[in-house]
Write a protein that holds these residues in place. Structure first.
Motif, PDB file in Angstrom:
ATOM      1  N   ASP A 118       0.838  -1.203   0.000  1.00 58.74           N
ATOM      2  CA  ASP A 118       0.000   0.000   0.000  1.00 58.74           C
ATOM      3  C   ASP A 118       0.872   1.252   0.000  1.00 58.74           C
ATOM      4  OD1 ASP A 118      -2.288  -1.559   0.024  1.00 58.74           O
ATOM      5  OD2 ASP A 118      -2.591  -1.382   2.193  1.00 58.74           O
ATOM      6  N   ARG A 119       1.984   1.213   0.704  1.00 56.16           N
ATOM      7  CA  ARG A 119       2.896   2.364   0.728  1.00 56.16           C
ATOM      8  C   ARG A 119       3.471   2.619  -0.670  1.00 56.16           C
ATOM      9  NH1 ARG A 119       8.792   3.064   2.428  1.00 56.16           N
ATOM     10  NH2 ARG A 119       8.934   5.307   2.725  1.00 56.16           N
ATOM     11  N   PHE A 120       3.842   1.554  -1.365  1.00 63.70           N
ATOM     12  CA  PHE A 120       4.357   1.688  -2.723  1.00 63.70           C
ATOM     13  C   PHE A 120       3.302   2.335  -3.623  1.00 63.70           C
ATOM     14  CE2 PHE A 120       4.790   0.209  -7.054  1.00 63.70           C
ATOM     15  CZ  PHE A 120       6.115   0.494  -7.330  1.00 63.70           C
ATOM     16  N   THR A 121       2.068   1.846  -3.547  1.00 70.83           N
ATOM     17  CA  THR A 121       0.979   2.400  -4.355  1.00 70.83           C
ATOM     18  C   THR A 121       0.777   3.876  -4.039  1.00 70.83           C
ATOM     19  OG1 THR A 121      -0.080   0.235  -4.470  1.00 70.83           O
ATOM     20  CG2 THR A 121      -1.464   2.140  -4.948  1.00 70.83           C
ATOM     21  N   ALA A 122       0.853   4.238  -2.766  1.00 72.37           N
ATOM     22  CA  ALA A 122       0.707   5.645  -2.375  1.00 72.37           C
ATOM     23  C   ALA A 122       1.832   6.497  -2.961  1.00 72.37           C
ATOM     24  CB  ALA A 122       0.668   5.768  -0.851  1.00 72.37           C
ATOM     25  N   LEU A 123       3.054   5.965  -2.988  1.00 76.05           N
ATOM     26  CA  LEU A 123       4.170   6.696  -3.597  1.00 76.05           C
ATOM     27  C   LEU A 123       3.933   6.894  -5.089  1.00 76.05           C
ATOM     28  CD1 LEU A 123       7.137   4.930  -1.779  1.00 76.05           C
ATOM     29  CD2 LEU A 123       6.493   7.350  -1.557  1.00 76.05           C
ATOM     30  N   MET A 124       3.480   5.857  -5.766  1.00 73.79           N
ATOM     31  CA  MET A 124       3.192   5.973  -7.194  1.00 73.79           C
ATOM     32  C   MET A 124       2.084   6.998  -7.435  1.00 73.79           C
ATOM     33  SD  MET A 124       5.288   4.131  -8.937  1.00 73.79           S
ATOM     34  CE  MET A 124       4.477   4.178 -10.531  1.00 73.79           C
ATOM     35  N   ASP A 125       1.047   6.951  -6.621  1.00 73.06           N
ATOM     36  CA  ASP A 125      -0.047   7.912  -6.762  1.00 73.06           C
ATOM     37  C   ASP A 125       0.446   9.343  -6.548  1.00 73.06           C
ATOM     38  OD1 ASP A 125      -1.941   5.960  -7.301  1.00 73.06           O
ATOM     39  OD2 ASP A 125      -2.603   5.810  -5.216  1.00 73.06           O
ATOM     40  N   ARG A 126       1.377   9.520  -5.628  1.00 78.02           N
ATOM     41  CA  ARG A 126       1.905  10.853  -5.331  1.00 78.02           C
ATOM     42  C   ARG A 126       2.767  11.391  -6.471  1.00 78.02           C
ATOM     43  NH1 ARG A 126       6.157  12.301  -0.509  1.00 78.02           N
ATOM     44  NH2 ARG A 126       6.542  14.435  -1.160  1.00 78.02           N
ATOM     45  N   PHE A 127       3.678  10.570  -6.974  1.00 73.32           N
ATOM     46  CA  PHE A 127       4.646  11.035  -7.967  1.00 73.32           C
ATOM     47  C   PHE A 127       4.148  10.956  -9.408  1.00 73.32           C
ATOM     48  CE2 PHE A 127       7.541   9.846  -4.418  1.00 73.32           C
ATOM     49  CZ  PHE A 127       7.966  11.128  -4.136  1.00 73.32           C
ATOM     50  N   MET A 128       3.182  10.053  -9.669  1.00 77.22           N
ATOM     51  CA  MET A 128       2.635   9.916 -11.026  1.00 77.22           C
ATOM     52  C   MET A 128       1.190   9.418 -10.909  1.00 77.22           C
ATOM     53  SD  MET A 128       4.088   7.685 -14.219  1.00 77.22           S
ATOM     54  CE  MET A 128       4.789   8.885 -15.341  1.00 77.22           C
ATOM     55  N   PRO A 129       0.254  10.335 -10.684  1.00 75.48           N
ATOM     56  CA  PRO A 129      -1.133   9.924 -10.440  1.00 75.48           C
ATOM     57  C   PRO A 129      -1.743   9.042 -11.535  1.00 75.48           C
ATOM     58  CG  PRO A 129      -0.834  12.245  -9.920  1.00 75.48           C
ATOM     59  CD  PRO A 129       0.440  11.778 -10.573  1.00 75.48           C
ATOM     60  N   GLN A 130      -1.321   9.190 -12.775  1.00 78.67           N
ATOM     61  CA  GLN A 130      -1.893   8.415 -13.888  1.00 78.67           C
ATOM     62  C   GLN A 130      -1.104   7.137 -14.173  1.00 78.67           C
ATOM     63  OE1 GLN A 130      -0.024  11.021 -13.899  1.00 78.67           O
ATOM     64  NE2 GLN A 130       1.096  11.325 -15.785  1.00 78.67           N
ATOM     65  N   TRP A 131      -0.287   6.662 -13.247  1.00 79.19           N
ATOM     66  CA  TRP A 131       0.603   5.535 -13.484  1.00 79.19           C
ATOM     67  C   TRP A 131      -0.128   4.280 -13.946  1.00 79.19           C
ATOM     68  CZ3 TRP A 131       0.392   0.983 -10.681  1.00 79.19           C
ATOM     69  CH2 TRP A 131      -0.315   1.013  -9.463  1.00 79.19           C
ATOM     70  N   ARG A 132      -1.338   4.056 -13.502  1.00 80.09           N
ATOM     71  CA  ARG A 132      -2.068   2.837 -13.892  1.00 80.09           C
ATOM     72  C   ARG A 132      -2.343   2.796 -15.402  1.00 80.09           C
ATOM     73  NH1 ARG A 132      -3.700   4.479  -8.981  1.00 80.09           N
ATOM     74  NH2 ARG A 132      -3.711   2.966  -7.286  1.00 80.09           N
ATOM     75  N   LEU A 133      -2.601   3.951 -15.993  1.00 82.66           N
ATOM     76  CA  LEU A 133      -2.819   4.005 -17.443  1.00 82.66           C
ATOM     77  C   LEU A 133      -1.586   3.548 -18.207  1.00 82.66           C
ATOM     78  CD1 LEU A 133      -4.595   7.482 -17.677  1.00 82.66           C
ATOM     79  CD2 LEU A 133      -5.664   5.224 -17.843  1.00 82.66           C
ATOM     80  N   TYR A 134      -0.410   4.023 -17.776  1.00 84.17           N
ATOM     81  CA  TYR A 134       0.837   3.658 -18.454  1.00 84.17           C
ATOM     82  C   TYR A 134       1.197   2.201 -18.207  1.00 84.17           C
ATOM     83  CZ  TYR A 134       1.003   8.689 -18.816  1.00 84.17           C
ATOM     84  OH  TYR A 134       0.682   9.997 -19.069  1.00 84.17           O
ATOM     85  N   ARG A 135       0.946   1.721 -17.001  1.00 87.49           N
ATOM     86  CA  ARG A 135       1.186   0.301 -16.708  1.00 87.49           C
ATOM     87  C   ARG A 135       0.326  -0.564 -17.613  1.00 87.49           C
ATOM     88  NH1 ARG A 135      -1.568  -1.635 -11.547  1.00 87.49           N
ATOM     89  NH2 ARG A 135      -3.263  -1.242 -12.997  1.00 87.49           N
ATOM     90  N   ASP A 136      -0.956  -0.211 -17.732  1.00 86.02           N
ATOM     91  CA  ASP A 136      -1.854  -0.994 -18.574  1.00 86.02           C
ATOM     92  C   ASP A 136      -1.435  -0.952 -20.040  1.00 86.02           C
ATOM     93  OD1 ASP A 136      -3.231  -1.537 -16.248  1.00 86.02           O
ATOM     94  OD2 ASP A 136      -4.882  -0.160 -16.679  1.00 86.02           O
ATOM     95  N   GLU A 137      -0.985   0.209 -20.494  1.00 87.45           N
ATOM     96  CA  GLU A 137      -0.508   0.324 -21.880  1.00 87.45           C
ATOM     97  C   GLU A 137       0.703  -0.584 -22.111  1.00 87.45           C
ATOM     98  OE1 GLU A 137       1.209   3.644 -25.031  1.00 87.45           O
ATOM     99  OE2 GLU A 137       0.178   4.315 -23.231  1.00 87.45           O
ATOM    100  N   LEU A 138       1.621  -0.598 -21.177  1.00 86.20           N
ATOM    101  CA  LEU A 138       2.793  -1.484 -21.301  1.00 86.20           C
ATOM    102  C   LEU A 138       2.386  -2.946 -21.282  1.00 86.20           C
ATOM    103  CD1 LEU A 138       5.483   0.259 -19.110  1.00 86.20           C
ATOM    104  CD2 LEU A 138       5.640  -0.239 -21.543  1.00 86.20           C
ATOM    105  N   ASN A 139       1.421  -3.292 -20.448  1.00 82.41           N
ATOM    106  CA  ASN A 139       0.973  -4.682 -20.366  1.00 82.41           C
ATOM    107  C   ASN A 139       0.286  -5.141 -21.650  1.00 82.41           C
ATOM    108  OD1 ASN A 139       2.019  -5.131 -17.827  1.00 82.41           O
ATOM    109  ND2 ASN A 139       0.142  -4.541 -16.781  1.00 82.41           N
ATOM    110  N   ARG A 140      -0.315  -4.216 -22.388  1.00 85.26           N
ATOM    111  CA  ARG A 140      -0.959  -4.558 -23.662  1.00 85.26           C
ATOM    112  C   ARG A 140       0.052  -4.642 -24.806  1.00 85.26           C
ATOM    113  NH1 ARG A 140      -4.750  -0.836 -21.709  1.00 85.26           N
ATOM    114  NH2 ARG A 140      -3.804   0.810 -22.944  1.00 85.26           N
ATOM    115  N   ALA A 141       1.176  -3.959 -24.669  1.00 80.08           N
ATOM    116  CA  ALA A 141       2.177  -3.899 -25.746  1.00 80.08           C
ATOM    117  C   ALA A 141       2.926  -5.230 -25.845  1.00 80.08           C
ATOM    118  CB  ALA A 141       3.160  -2.762 -25.480  1.00 80.08           C
TER     119      ALA A 141
END
Length: 102
Positions: free
Chosen positions: A40-63
């Motif tokens: 949860d702490r890692f997710t909070a850090l990602m949300d803080r530094f790059m709020p849209q990170w899930r979109l980019y992760r999903d794009e990479l997972n589809r590539a």
């Protein structure tokens, strides 16, 4: 052996990905210097530094993977040892907390 502090290793195939996805990978790996696990702490850090990170992760997972899309001329070209380049940790992320070290 001399210790130079935390290191982040990036696969050179990432250079073929869209810039925002590469930025996501770098932020992801920098967050691991503060929190080793996908907690949860890692997710909070990602949300803080790059709020849209899930979109980019999903794009990479589809590539497709690099060797599937561009073809491999030699298995050695895709070995982790040959295709990764170290990036030193950014000072703003702190020092000596988790991360991938060499």
């Amino acid at each position: 052996m001399q210790h130079h502090g935390p290191r982040i290793w990036l696969n050179l195939e990432l250079a073929k990905k869209p810039a925002p996805c590469l930025e996501y990978i770098v932020v992801h790996e920098l967050a691991h210097l503060l929190e080793r696990h996908h907690s949860d702490r890692f997710t909070a850090l990602m949300d803080r530094f790059m709020p849209q990170w899930r979109l980019y992760r999903d794009e990479l997972n589809r590539a497709p993977l690099g060797h599937e899309a561009w073809g491999a001329s030699s298995p050695a070209m895709h070995s982790p040892r040959c295709s990764r380049t170290p990036i030193s940790a950014s000072p703003w992320m702190g020092r000596g907390v988790g991360g991938t070290t060499s």
